[in-house]
Design a protein around this motif. Structure first.
Motif, PDB file in Angstrom:
ATOM      1  N   ASP A  88      -4.613  37.790  31.207  1.00  0.00           N
ATOM      2  CA  ASP A  88      -5.004  37.403  29.852  1.00  0.00           C
ATOM      3  C   ASP A  88      -4.856  38.577  28.902  1.00  0.00           C
ATOM      4  O   ASP A  88      -5.017  39.725  29.274  1.00  0.00           O
ATOM      5  N   GLN A  89      -4.590  38.272  27.640  1.00  0.00           N
ATOM      6  CA  GLN A  89      -4.356  39.315  26.655  1.00  0.00           C
ATOM      7  C   GLN A  89      -5.535  40.287  26.597  1.00  0.00           C
ATOM      8  O   GLN A  89      -5.359  41.484  26.444  1.00  0.00           O
ATOM      9  N   LEU A  90      -6.742  39.762  26.745  1.00  0.00           N
ATOM     10  CA  LEU A  90      -7.922  40.612  26.807  1.00  0.00           C
ATOM     11  C   LEU A  90      -8.198  40.913  28.273  1.00  0.00           C
ATOM     12  O   LEU A  90      -8.460  40.014  29.068  1.00  0.00           O
ATOM     13  N   PHE A  91      -8.122  42.183  28.631  1.00  0.00           N
ATOM     14  CA  PHE A  91      -8.312  42.564  30.019  1.00  0.00           C
ATOM     15  C   PHE A  91      -9.724  42.236  30.484  1.00  0.00           C
ATOM     16  O   PHE A  91     -10.711  42.621  29.868  1.00  0.00           O
ATOM     17  N   ARG A  92      -9.848  41.490  31.553  1.00  0.00           N
ATOM     18  CA  ARG A  92     -11.122  41.077  32.148  1.00  0.00           C
ATOM     19  C   ARG A  92     -12.096  40.566  31.085  1.00  0.00           C
ATOM     20  O   ARG A  92     -13.123  41.200  30.794  1.00  0.00           O
ATOM     21  N   PRO A  93     -11.801  39.416  30.488  1.00  0.00           N
ATOM     22  CA  PRO A  93     -12.617  38.893  29.384  1.00  0.00           C
ATOM     23  C   PRO A  93     -14.064  38.588  29.768  1.00  0.00           C
ATOM     24  O   PRO A  93     -14.924  38.468  28.899  1.00  0.00           O
ATOM     25  N   ARG A 119      -8.867  48.402  27.806  1.00  0.00           N
ATOM     26  CA  ARG A 119      -8.625  47.548  26.638  1.00  0.00           C
ATOM     27  C   ARG A 119      -8.137  48.358  25.442  1.00  0.00           C
ATOM     28  O   ARG A 119      -7.203  47.958  24.743  1.00  0.00           O
ATOM     29  N   ARG A 120      -8.756  49.512  25.199  1.00  0.00           N
ATOM     30  CA  ARG A 120      -8.358  50.303  24.036  1.00  0.00           C
ATOM     31  C   ARG A 120      -6.950  50.897  24.224  1.00  0.00           C
ATOM     32  O   ARG A 120      -6.207  51.071  23.257  1.00  0.00           O
ATOM     33  N   LEU A 121      -6.585  51.177  25.470  1.00  0.00           N
ATOM     34  CA  LEU A 121      -5.229  51.664  25.732  1.00  0.00           C
ATOM     35  C   LEU A 121      -4.207  50.547  25.534  1.00  0.00           C
ATOM     36  O   LEU A 121      -3.124  50.772  24.980  1.00  0.00           O
ATOM     37  N   GLN A 122      -4.552  49.359  25.974  1.00  0.00           N
ATOM     38  CA  GLN A 122      -3.633  48.230  25.793  1.00  0.00           C
ATOM     39  C   GLN A 122      -3.480  47.873  24.316  1.00  0.00           C
ATOM     40  O   GLN A 122      -2.400  47.474  23.875  1.00  0.00           O
ATOM     41  N   GLU A 171     -18.222  48.597  32.845  1.00  0.00           N
ATOM     42  CA  GLU A 171     -17.997  48.292  31.431  1.00  0.00           C
ATOM     43  C   GLU A 171     -17.137  49.365  30.762  1.00  0.00           C
ATOM     44  O   GLU A 171     -16.270  49.056  29.942  1.00  0.00           O
ATOM     45  N   GLU A 172     -17.371  50.626  31.126  1.00  0.00           N
ATOM     46  CA  GLU A 172     -16.596  51.713  30.532  1.00  0.00           C
ATOM     47  C   GLU A 172     -15.141  51.671  30.980  1.00  0.00           C
ATOM     48  O   GLU A 172     -14.227  51.927  30.187  1.00  0.00           O
ATOM     49  N   ARG A 173     -14.905  51.346  32.259  1.00  0.00           N
ATOM     50  CA  ARG A 173     -13.528  51.239  32.745  1.00  0.00           C
ATOM     51  C   ARG A 173     -12.773  50.156  31.994  1.00  0.00           C
ATOM     52  O   ARG A 173     -11.633  50.352  31.566  1.00  0.00           O
ATOM     53  N   VAL A 174     -13.404  49.017  31.827  1.00  0.00           N
ATOM     54  CA  VAL A 174     -12.775  47.907  31.107  1.00  0.00           C
ATOM     55  C   VAL A 174     -12.514  48.301  29.659  1.00  0.00           C
ATOM     56  O   VAL A 174     -11.449  48.001  29.103  1.00  0.00           O
ATOM     57  N   PHE A 175     -13.482  48.967  29.039  1.00  0.00           N
ATOM     58  CA  PHE A 175     -13.336  49.374  27.640  1.00  0.00           C
ATOM     59  C   PHE A 175     -12.162  50.331  27.468  1.00  0.00           C
ATOM     60  O   PHE A 175     -11.366  50.203  26.527  1.00  0.00           O
ATOM     61  N   ASN A 185     -21.827  47.154  24.396  1.00  0.00           N
ATOM     62  CA  ASN A 185     -22.802  48.249  24.399  1.00  0.00           C
ATOM     63  C   ASN A 185     -22.176  49.621  24.638  1.00  0.00           C
ATOM     64  O   ASN A 185     -22.885  50.627  24.664  1.00  0.00           O
ATOM     65  N   VAL A 186     -20.872  49.653  24.814  1.00  0.00           N
ATOM     66  CA  VAL A 186     -20.193  50.928  25.054  1.00  0.00           C
ATOM     67  C   VAL A 186     -19.967  51.648  23.733  1.00  0.00           C
ATOM     68  O   VAL A 186     -19.384  51.094  22.802  1.00  0.00           O
ATOM     69  N   ASN A 187     -20.444  52.878  23.663  1.00  0.00           N
ATOM     70  CA  ASN A 187     -20.224  53.715  22.479  1.00  0.00           C
ATOM     71  C   ASN A 187     -18.928  54.496  22.676  1.00  0.00           C
ATOM     72  O   ASN A 187     -18.830  55.341  23.561  1.00  0.00           O
TER      73      ASN A 187
END
Length: 502
Positions: A18-23, A244-247, A237-241, A29-31
């Motif tokens: 999916d376009q959003l990695f692991r939706p 996502r920001r890299l993609q 959550e941080e890994r996913v974040f 809550n990730v800063n």
């Protein structure tokens, strides 16, 4: 005929999830700023320290030469230059393959093994007694150090957005200037051990630096983190974040990429790889000439050995400062093309002065201009090239090829400062000037072609056919895909929606 399943297509690398990695994962809550600081602290300092040792070990032979290395092992000036030269052949040739291994294996394993092996080799420099031994240890050192620099560059590019890459590369690469400054101080201090254990002072330079590197190798296995999708110091959550920001920054392979030969082929046939090789040639040749012969250049300009080593310290300190400043400006302005042209221009001026100079003070001033160009231009160029190549395996090949070709030129520049040309070394300075001119020209070509390609994409000339999407610009020659996501992952930076940074 039944259509292939999603899983079958995914295994071929023709689609992405999916376009959003692991939706299903909530990352609200990730800063982001705190997360970046966390990554910086866990990734950059140790890489910087490792590269400091890498550059220190590689260039310490220049300091050891001032303390009678060549005299004690009965090596002529020509043989010494050959020993410097042979280092670069395995060093350059193994770099592209090393980057592929780094991607397939864990960075914590691959980098640590390399550090351990070159540490042992460095230590063996201290027990050689003849020309054959010197050649042997230099070849082995080149082989074992080969993957460190391109590996770190590729590794960093797998963690940060394109607008963040220059600063981080500058941080780690600035350690090379610190190594240059520190090597002079360290060599001057260790040389006082002359006679301890019946070994000369130059031998202790190699032995102590090598043993320190071996110790660092053991710690590296536990300290080096792997890629974002498996990093243990991040929460789920941080890994996913991070991914996502890299993609979102057009690094579509951030979540991982299955190895396929076509990715290597794309890297080898991309025009950017070949032009980048010219840019890297333009600064790597001068870099090795500068780092290997700066003490000798200062020494022959009426300064004694220890004084020459100490006078190299402020030169490298200035280079460190400029490297960090240019890295910051490159990320902040995004104008890496123009920064490259400005830095190469300063380098041209510096070496013109060195060629014309007949005064030690003027030559010493010109050395500051040279270091202001040679060192800062490297992280700027690395970030520029890396941010314009998408696909983790393709980027690893492109960086490995460009860095490897740049480094092979060290085999040439290791021979250009001949004893017969002292004290002003005009032949050597003239060859370095030619290298810088090549880097300037290739930077112009790289920037102009990237601008033209962006313009073509803006006009729709690269648009693919996407099933179910009506696009009058779409052309079969650009490919046919079932979705935009499939086109993005298959084509990487060749995708019509990818825009190159200038």
């Amino acid at each position: 005929m039944e259509k292939p399943s999603y899983e079958e297509k995914a295994s071929e690398g023709s689609v992405v999830p999916d376009q959003l990695f692991r939706p299903e994962v909530d990352t609200s809550n990730v800063n982001e700023k705190k997360l970046l600081r966390k990554i910086d602290l866990r990734i950059i300092p140790w890489l910087t320290f490792m590269y400091l040792l890498n550059f220190l070990d590689r260039g310490s032979i220049g300091n050891a030469k001032l303390y009678d290395l060549t005299t004690d092992i009965h090596v002529t000036d020509k043989q010494y230059l050959i020993a410097l030269t042979v280092f670069f052949f395995p060093y350059a040739l193994f770099e592209p393959a090393s980057n592929v291994f780094l991607r397939k294996l864990r960075p914590s394993v691959w980098l640590s093994v390399m550090i351990f092996c070159w540490g042992i080799t460095m230590t063996m420099h201290g027990v050689i007694s003849n020309y054959g031994g010197l050649i042997t240890v230099r070849v082995l050192l080149g082989f074992f150090e080969a993957g460190m620099y391109p590996g770190i560059v590729f590794y960093i590019s797998s963690w940060y957005k394109r607008s963040e890459l220059g600063t981080r590369v500058a941080w780690f690469f600035s350690s090379s200037t610190v190594a240059g400054a520190f090597s002079g101080l360290l060599a001057a201090a260790i040389a006082n051990m002359h006679g301890v254990g019946k070994r000369p002072g130059w031998a202790w330079i190699f032995i102590l630096e090598g043993l320190a590197t071996v110790v660092v190798a053991f710690f590296s296995y536990w300290i080096i983190q792997d890629f974002p999708d498996t990093a243990k110091f991040l929460t789920e959550e941080e890994r996913v974040f991070v991914i996502r920001r890299l993609q979102e920054d057009m690094q579509f392979s951030a979540a991982g990429e299955t190895f396929h030969k076509k990715y290597v082929y794309k890297g080898l046939t991309d025009w950017k790889t070949w032009v980048a090789m010219g840019i890297y040639m333009g600064f790597d040749g001068p870099l090795y000439a500068f780092s290997l012969f700066l003490p000798s250049v200062i020494n022959q300009a009426s300064y004694k050995a220890t004084q020459a080593n100490l006078l190299s310290v402020p030169v490298y300190a200035w280079g460190c400062f400029m490297t960090c400043i240019i890295g910051f400006l490159g990320d902040r302005t995004g104008r890496r093309y123009y920064i490259n042209l400005g830095l190469f221009g300063v380098g041209l001026i510096g070496y013109i002065i060195l060629i014309a100079s007949t005064k030690p003070a003027l030559s010493y001033f010109a050395v500051y201009l040279a270091v202001s160009a040679i060192y800062p231009i490297i992280p700027n160029s690395v970030a520029w090239v890396a941010s314009n190549v998408e696909g983790s395996y393709k980027r690893s090949v492109t960086l490995g090829m460009a860095i490897g070709f740049g480094n092979i030129n060290g085999a040439i520049t290791a021979n250009i400062y001949r004893a017969t040309d002292q004290p002003w070394y005009r032949l050597g300075h003239g060859i370095v000037l030619a290298y810088i001119a090549i880097g300037f020209a290739c930077s112009v070509v790289f920037g102009v072609l990237l601008q033209r390609e962006n313009a073509r994409r803006n006009r729709g000339e690269r648009d693919e056919i996407i099933e179910g999407v009506n696009n009058k610009h779409a052309d079969e020659k650009n490919g046919r895909y079932e979705s935009v996501q499939a086109a993005r992952i298959d084509k990487g930076d060749e995708w019509s929606g990818f825009r190159y940074t200038i």
